[in-house]
Every structure is written in C-alpha cells, then in structure tokens.
Design a protein around this motif. Sequence first.
Motif, PDB file in Angstrom:
ATOM      1  N   TYR A   1      50.607  54.842  29.779  1.00 47.02           N
ATOM      2  CA  TYR A   1      49.639  54.390  30.772  1.00 47.02           C
ATOM      3  C   TYR A   1      48.659  53.414  30.144  1.00 47.02           C
ATOM      4  N   ASN A   2      47.999  52.631  30.996  1.00 39.25           N
ATOM      5  CA  ASN A   2      46.947  51.723  30.538  1.00 39.25           C
ATOM      6  C   ASN A   2      45.643  52.504  30.433  1.00 39.25           C
ATOM      7  N   PRO A   3      44.811  52.185  29.433  1.00 39.30           N
ATOM      8  CA  PRO A   3      43.615  52.988  29.169  1.00 39.30           C
ATOM      9  C   PRO A   3      42.454  52.702  30.105  1.00 39.30           C
ATOM     10  N   THR A   4      42.567  53.162  31.336  1.00 33.35           N
ATOM     11  CA  THR A   4      41.435  53.099  32.260  1.00 33.35           C
ATOM     12  C   THR A   4      40.912  54.516  32.453  1.00 33.35           C
ATOM     13  N   LYS A   5      39.724  54.633  32.978  1.00 37.58           N
ATOM     14  CA  LYS A   5      39.171  55.951  33.203  1.00 37.58           C
ATOM     15  C   LYS A   5      40.011  56.700  34.237  1.00 37.58           C
ATOM     16  N   PRO A   6      40.143  58.025  34.073  1.00 34.61           N
ATOM     17  CA  PRO A   6      40.984  58.797  34.980  1.00 34.61           C
ATOM     18  C   PRO A   6      40.597  58.667  36.451  1.00 34.61           C
ATOM     19  N   ASP A   7      39.297  58.483  36.725  1.00 36.23           N
ATOM     20  CA  ASP A   7      38.854  58.413  38.109  1.00 36.23           C
ATOM     21  C   ASP A   7      38.667  56.975  38.598  1.00 36.23           C
TER      22      ASP A   7
ATOM     23  N   GLY B   1      38.410  51.048  39.639  1.00 36.44           N
ATOM     24  CA  GLY B   1      37.120  51.502  40.129  1.00 36.44           C
ATOM     25  C   GLY B   1      36.429  50.554  41.086  1.00 36.44           C
ATOM     26  N   LEU B   2      37.006  49.383  41.355  1.00 37.71           N
ATOM     27  CA  LEU B   2      36.394  48.420  42.272  1.00 37.71           C
ATOM     28  C   LEU B   2      36.508  48.900  43.712  1.00 37.71           C
ATOM     29  N   THR B   3      35.453  48.693  44.481  1.00 39.30           N
ATOM     30  CA  THR B   3      35.539  48.945  45.913  1.00 39.30           C
ATOM     31  C   THR B   3      36.309  47.792  46.554  1.00 39.30           C
ATOM     32  N   PRO B   4      36.873  47.991  47.753  1.00 36.77           N
ATOM     33  CA  PRO B   4      37.597  46.889  48.411  1.00 36.77           C
ATOM     34  C   PRO B   4      36.760  45.611  48.555  1.00 36.77           C
TER      35      PRO B   4
ATOM     36  N   ARG C   1      28.120  41.116  40.515  1.00 37.05           N
ATOM     37  CA  ARG C   1      27.562  41.752  39.324  1.00 37.05           C
ATOM     38  C   ARG C   1      28.065  43.179  39.165  1.00 37.05           C
ATOM     39  N   ARG C   2      27.994  43.935  40.271  1.00 34.24           N
ATOM     40  CA  ARG C   2      28.447  45.324  40.219  1.00 34.24           C
ATOM     41  C   ARG C   2      29.957  45.400  39.977  1.00 34.24           C
ATOM     42  N   GLY C   3      30.696  44.490  40.589  1.00 39.33           N
ATOM     43  CA  GLY C   3      32.147  44.484  40.415  1.00 39.33           C
ATOM     44  C   GLY C   3      32.539  44.196  38.979  1.00 39.33           C
ATOM     45  N   ILE C   4      31.901  43.198  38.367  1.00 37.67           N
ATOM     46  CA  ILE C   4      32.212  42.855  36.978  1.00 37.67           C
ATOM     47  C   ILE C   4      31.834  43.998  36.044  1.00 37.67           C
ATOM     48  N   ALA C   5      30.679  44.618  36.268  1.00 38.54           N
ATOM     49  CA  ALA C   5      30.249  45.740  35.436  1.00 38.54           C
ATOM     50  C   ALA C   5      31.241  46.899  35.530  1.00 38.54           C
ATOM     51  N   THR C   6      31.706  47.186  36.739  1.00 37.44           N
ATOM     52  CA  THR C   6      32.674  48.261  36.935  1.00 37.44           C
ATOM     53  C   THR C   6      34.001  47.931  36.265  1.00 37.44           C
ATOM     54  N   LEU C   7      34.450  46.701  36.414  1.00 40.05           N
ATOM     55  CA  LEU C   7      35.730  46.284  35.833  1.00 40.05           C
ATOM     56  C   LEU C   7      35.701  46.382  34.315  1.00 40.05           C
TER      57      LEU C   7
END
Length: 218
Positions: free
Chosen positions: A143-149, A155-158, A200-206
Amino acid sequence: MSVIAEITVPSAAFELGRILRVEGGTRITLETMVPLGGRPTPFVRIRNDERETFERSVREHSSVDEITLVNTHEDETLYALDWEPSGDSLLRTILDLDAVLLSATGTADAWALELRFPSHEALSAFQDRYLDEEIRVSIERIYNPTKPDAGPWYGLTPPQRETLAHAVESGYYSLPREMSTKELADEFDISDQAVTERLRRGIATLVSNTLLIDGERD
C-alpha cells in the motif's frame, strides 16, 4: 511515491533471522535499525527468560562482533547488535534499494517485515531478487503510505479536490499565472477569500496525508 510492503520470510532465509535465533514460541522484535559507522545497527527486544540462551547463540555467530545489553524493562531486554552484514544477503538488497525496514518481528520459523520502498520500481527489483534466489517470500500487503483514515482522495473533501484539480489544470499555479484568484473563485461561485482558504486547507491536508507520513513512521 513510496510504497510499503508487508512480507513474511522464513527465518533461515533472512540474515537477522539466522543470527537472532530463538526457540519455541519466543518472539523477538526489531525496535529500530540505526546506521552507525557505515553499517546498520539493529536494536532488538526479547523476553528476559530467554536472555542467557539468546546471548550465547548470537555471540557464536560468525557475523557478530558484539551484542550489548542496552536496558531491561519489566520482563524484556533491549540489545544493540554490532555485526557485519554479508554482501549478498536479503537485508543488503533492501538497503541497496534505499528501502527502509520499518518493523520486524521474528519467531523460530519466520519473520514478519514491514518495508518502505522509495518507488514501485524499487519494490519490483526487490521481488526480482528474491525470486532469482528462490527465497519463499509471502507478500501480505502492499500500500501507499497515507494515513489510515485519509480515504480514497488523501483526506481531501470533494470541494477541495475539485478546486485544487481545476486550479492546476487552469494554470493557477503556473508561472506566469494563467488564472487569477478572482477568476478561480468565480468558477465555483464563491468569494476570493473562500477559494484561497479552500486551496490552503486542501494543500495542507494533501501534504499531511502523503509527504509527512514517512517522517512520522520513521
């Protein structure tokens, strides 16, 4: 992008498995592997009631210079292993591919390893090696190392995913910029401030769910 593989390998086929031999149902855990003096120094943990037999067995191995007791806590002991890895071992292949051994747990029969490879190509090269050597490696998970949730979109919203994708495709991040903040905001019928905050929020989450994961796992 890096990729993580969870594998199981027979103890006899894994160099540390041959060195750190245990008996019966005893389980040994690799706490970490630190590069000291140009070679990897494993720190391993084992139950106290196995200490005497374990120490004697490890010291008798030809690749081992010394095994040093680091500390004892409750019913377990932590050791540092000073050794010289052989040039053709499975572990040397892992290190040569710039892979990182994230965790390892061994028994008398097998070791479960969690490995992070810098790319899928490096993982493929590792697979080619153990197939050529006819080593019985079982792939449990890749798997790719992203957070489980994080979900399917890191983690990006639509709205964040749609806005970021449109910003990139429309040249918002190009030099020179091909779309203004106002024009991007108009595309989604929101204010300039709202589109800036969404980006800003999207980039931080990504970044949190992709680039920063490797550091956390280390």
